[in-house]
Scaffold this motif. Structure first.
Motif, PDB file in Angstrom:
ATOM      1  N   LEU A  74       0.828  -1.207   0.000  1.00 15.41           N
ATOM      2  CA  LEU A  74       0.000   0.000   0.000  1.00 15.41           C
ATOM      3  C   LEU A  74       0.864   1.259   0.000  1.00 15.41           C
ATOM      4  O   LEU A  74       0.605   2.192  -0.775  1.00 15.41           O
ATOM      5  N   VAL A  75       1.880   1.300   0.830  1.00 15.95           N
ATOM      6  CA  VAL A  75       2.713   2.501   0.882  1.00 15.95           C
ATOM      7  C   VAL A  75       3.603   2.611  -0.360  1.00 15.95           C
ATOM      8  O   VAL A  75       4.009   3.708  -0.752  1.00 15.95           O
ATOM      9  N   ILE A  76       3.907   1.468  -0.991  1.00 17.59           N
ATOM     10  CA  ILE A  76       4.597   1.532  -2.278  1.00 17.59           C
ATOM     11  C   ILE A  76       3.688   2.188  -3.307  1.00 17.59           C
ATOM     12  O   ILE A  76       4.147   2.955  -4.168  1.00 17.59           O
ATOM     13  N   GLY A 104       8.318  -3.954  -4.651  1.00 18.23           N
ATOM     14  CA  GLY A 104       8.856  -2.918  -5.520  1.00 18.23           C
ATOM     15  C   GLY A 104       7.754  -2.314  -6.353  1.00 18.23           C
ATOM     16  O   GLY A 104       6.603  -2.747  -6.327  1.00 18.23           O
ATOM     17  N   GLY A 105       8.087  -1.307  -7.112  1.00 19.07           N
ATOM     18  CA  GLY A 105       7.106  -0.668  -7.972  1.00 19.07           C
ATOM     19  C   GLY A 105       7.810   0.190  -8.998  1.00 19.07           C
ATOM     20  O   GLY A 105       8.986   0.535  -8.851  1.00 19.07           O
ATOM     21  N   ALA A 120       9.942  12.847  -5.561  1.00 11.83           N
ATOM     22  CA  ALA A 120       8.522  12.870  -5.192  1.00 11.83           C
ATOM     23  C   ALA A 120       8.023  11.522  -4.684  1.00 11.83           C
ATOM     24  O   ALA A 120       7.011  11.466  -3.986  1.00 11.83           O
ATOM     25  N   GLY A 121       8.706  10.430  -5.044  1.00  9.54           N
ATOM     26  CA  GLY A 121       8.275   9.125  -4.546  1.00  9.54           C
ATOM     27  C   GLY A 121       8.467   9.019  -3.054  1.00  9.54           C
ATOM     28  O   GLY A 121       7.519   8.765  -2.295  1.00  9.54           O
ATOM     29  N   SER A 204       9.187   5.120   4.132  1.00 11.31           N
ATOM     30  CA  SER A 204       9.996   6.020   3.315  1.00 11.31           C
ATOM     31  C   SER A 204      11.414   6.105   3.861  1.00 11.31           C
ATOM     32  O   SER A 204      12.395   5.975   3.118  1.00 11.31           O
ATOM     33  N   VAL A 205      11.532   6.304   5.172  1.00 10.33           N
ATOM     34  CA  VAL A 205      12.856   6.421   5.793  1.00 10.33           C
ATOM     35  C   VAL A 205      13.602   5.094   5.707  1.00 10.33           C
ATOM     36  O   VAL A 205      14.785   5.044   5.345  1.00 10.33           O
ATOM     37  N   TRP A 206      12.926   3.999   6.053  1.00  7.43           N
ATOM     38  CA  TRP A 206      13.586   2.705   6.053  1.00  7.43           C
ATOM     39  C   TRP A 206      14.009   2.293   4.646  1.00  7.43           C
ATOM     40  O   TRP A 206      15.098   1.743   4.446  1.00  7.43           O
TER      41      TRP A 206
END
Length: 278
Positions: A74-76, A104-105, A120-121, A204-206
């Motif tokens: 979901l966060v990807i 991945g995406g 922006a990702g 995002s950080v990890w």
């Protein structure tokens, strides 16, 4: 007539000073109220801390870390949506979005300004996480956030309409959010929105640390950005990580300042704003 004696002037000055104290005190209390953490907010902060610990454990423990897999996907999707919306806003065109089951995406774009689309990702997903964390301090705020997420998901489905994993991930997330609307006037929705917000901020950080510091993967947004605009991928990764953490901290502080309502007040307000209950 002789002027009044000096003691009367002192009394007058004292009376004027005392008359200003309530106003100063009122202003001071208003400022304090903006920084005061209510009992309901203490509970929310405790939940955020518990989420952080749980995510950190589940992220690294073999086998059980698959519990987080649906939320990672979901966060990807948020990450790829960040690329896509930045592309559109800078004059480009999004051809497609696809998610990879190996977490991945990829977003296929034509045109747009890489100086904005590349970061922006990471920054987009962390900004979404901060906004969801902010909304997670309040039931009605979570309702509004879920509606906005739904609109973003419709765009993601449109761009990823050829990828079944993208469609399935988005539809599962929408189903979860819709289902939570009907539990105790969406009180459950607040905790789900809060979890997704914390997860998105931490992911995002990890992901930046995992790609650029721990595994040093060459094919990342930061490495491409460094090749085009200078610097090192590690440097840009650290900068983006710091910005992501600042987004999360800002979302928490803003939530404390904007939603001082008690838990009961939130429930009462939720019954008046698009009320739903099983």
């Amino acid at each position: 007539m002789a002027p009044p004696p000096f003691p009367t002037s002192r009394k007058l000055a004292r009376a004027v000073a005392l008359s200003t104290i309530p106003h100063l005190t009122s202003r001071s209390l208003q400022k304090r109220d903006g920084l005061t953490v209510t009992d309901a907010q203490k509970v929310t902060l405790g939940i955020i801390a518990a989420y952080i610990v749980a995510i950190a454990i589940l992220w690294n423990v073999p086998y059980i870390r698959w519990v987080l897999w649906p939320f990672k996907m979901l966060v990807i999707a948020f990450h790829e949506f960040g690329h896509a919306i930045a592309c559109v806003l800078t004059g480009g065109k999004v051809k497609s979005i696809s998610l990879d089951p190996r977490e991945g995406g990829v977003t296929h774009m034509q045109g747009g300004k890489n100086a904005f689309t590349l970061p922006a990702g990471y920054l987009g997903s962390s900004l979404v996480g901060a906004l969801l964390t902010f909304a997670g301090f309040n039931i009605n705020g979570s309702k509004i956030a879920s509606i906005v997420i739904g609109v973003c998901f419709l765009l993601t489905i449109w761009w990823g309409r050829k990828d079944w994993l993208t469609i399935g991930t988005v539809l599962a997330a929408v189903g979860l959010l819709v289902g939570c609307w009907f539990i105790a006037h969406a009180e459950a929705l607040r905790f789900v929105v809060l979890f997704i917000g914390v997860m998105s901020s931490l992911y995002s950080v990890w992901d930046i640390c995992d790609d650029l510091i721990l595994r040093k993967v060459n094919s990342s947004d930061a490495s491409v950005f460094a090749k085009r605009y200078g610097g090192s991928s590690q440097c840009w990764g650290v900068i983006w990580s710091i910005i992501s953490l600042c987004f999360m901290a800002a979302g928490i502080v803003a939530g404390i300042a904007a939603f001082p309502q008690s838990a009961q007040q939130q429930r009462d307000d939720a019954q008046k704003f698009i009320p739903t209950k099983i």
